[in-house]
Design an enzyme around this catalytic site. Sequence first.
Site, short mmCIF file in Angstrom:
data_model
loop_
_atom_site.label_atom_id
_atom_site.label_comp_id
_atom_site.label_asym_id
_atom_site.label_seq_id
_atom_site.Cartn_x
_atom_site.Cartn_y
_atom_site.Cartn_z
N ASP A 430 3.35 -3.68 9.18
CA ASP A 430 2.45 -4.42 8.29
C ASP A 430 3.07 -4.41 6.89
O ASP A 430 3.16 -3.37 6.25
CB ASP A 430 1.08 -3.73 8.29
CG ASP A 430 0.03 -4.49 7.49
OD1 ASP A 430 0.41 -5.34 6.65
OD2 ASP A 430 -1.17 -4.24 7.70
N HIS A 431 3.47 -5.62 6.44
CA HIS A 431 4.19 -5.69 5.16
C HIS A 431 3.29 -5.41 3.96
O HIS A 431 3.79 -5.25 2.84
CB HIS A 431 4.83 -7.07 5.01
CG HIS A 431 6.15 -7.04 4.32
ND1 HIS A 431 6.51 -6.05 3.43
CD2 HIS A 431 7.22 -7.87 4.39
CE1 HIS A 431 7.73 -6.28 2.97
NE2 HIS A 431 8.19 -7.39 3.55
N ARG A 432 1.97 -5.35 4.16
CA ARG A 432 1.10 -4.94 3.07
C ARG A 432 1.26 -3.45 2.78
O ARG A 432 1.07 -3.00 1.64
CB ARG A 432 -0.37 -5.21 3.42
CG ARG A 432 -0.74 -6.66 3.63
CD ARG A 432 -2.17 -6.79 4.14
NE ARG A 432 -2.36 -6.08 5.41
CZ ARG A 432 -3.53 -6.00 6.04
NH1 ARG A 432 -4.61 -6.57 5.52
NH2 ARG A 432 -3.63 -5.36 7.19
#
Length: 460
Positions: A430-432
């Site tokens: 998850d790039h968040r």
Amino acid sequence: MIEDFRLPDLGEGLPEAELVAWAVAEGDTVTLNQTIAEVETAKAVVELPSPFAGVVKTLHHAAGDVIEVGSVLISFDLPGGGGSPAAPVTAVAEAPEVDAEAEKAQPNLVGYGAAPRSAGRPQRRARAVGTSASTDTAVLEAAPHDVLRERATAHDLDERLRERPRSTPPVRKFAKDHGVDLALVTGSGTSGLITRADVEDYVRRVEGAVAVPDVAASAVPATRANDARTTRTPIRGVRKHTAAAMVRSAFTAPHVTTFLTVDVTPTMELVAALKADRALEGHRVGVMAVAAKAVCLALGRHPELNSAWDEAAGEIVTHHYVNLGIAAATDRGLVVPNVRDAHELTLVELADAIRDLAATARAGRTAPADMSGGTFSITNVGVFGVDAGTPILNPGEAGILALGAVRRQPWEHHGEIALRDVMTLALSFDHRLVDGEQGSRFLTAVGGVLAEPGRAMLLR
């Protein structure tokens, strides 16, 4: 006194469940906590214990029905009419005496724990057995399904086969998908349990059958099920849940996938040595277990991959423990139960836990609680001969690692070309929560342990 039992929330917040099979019949005497039915939620097959001791009055649904939570499932006729609470059932010799008021006040619903298997199945009333059931079993097993049903009726087999055959939920689903009546299948398992192999053998015999004398001539011509151009299967259970979860994950968490190809020859040598160690006989330590241990070690150094995005609270939740999800392909679809506190387990303990978890999942017996609360997941696509993939995150998790197939191929080793065992790892995150650098360092750490298992001694 009549008491209704409504389908409870099975602890998953799901609105409905499918009734797989009844374990009781109308008129049966049941004891408190005795299993009365098997229901399939979007995550697992669950046994429902009886909240009352009494006689089954009415079964409000049939196997295969999808029932909303809160709907009346079954009605009981309780002793001590006129509004008195449930009392112990004296008709069942094994039933222990229970305080009636306590039994009424605290019915043991799902989540409190079902009765142990030693309590036994419900005691069924004696049923008449047809006296004309002399049909040739070998001929019946060779006949097409429609013919079998006609002949069974003609010979009163409905009386002889009234009891529900013993089988597991995956086997029942497999039989249903192939149009097989389990009452006509002979079980080869323990105590007559019908296995998938039994059903497959029956299907082979039916598909290769010739016309049956006296019956086939007047029956409707048999049509093989696979002659149809299309098949429609209701979307329910695990498949429905998995689809919803994957769509939610794909369109909520911005996925990034990175790849690393690793020379895992030292890991394969370690696995071979452990298999040959007589002290570890009975344990199966494989590449999956070594990778799981490597993940647990790497998560300790890269906690970003062991975190969750809490949108409602506006917080990033970092876990200081590892509940390791293991993706398992089953007859009911993909499930991802997790090994609780995997970071505390040794390599051998991890291997045993993964083995048991997979066996339980394939049997359709994974508890709903075991498929929630995961912090990171692993999926082994290599067992299908696949080199790599781009796995979708389990909702609520920051990362998932896909293990590719181990292939023997030319590889640079100490400045020369040699045949080595090579594997490709694919990490989706998850790039968040995880930057590219953090994800790459984590994947390198996992690959480093697989390339040199001795490096695990340097990590904590």
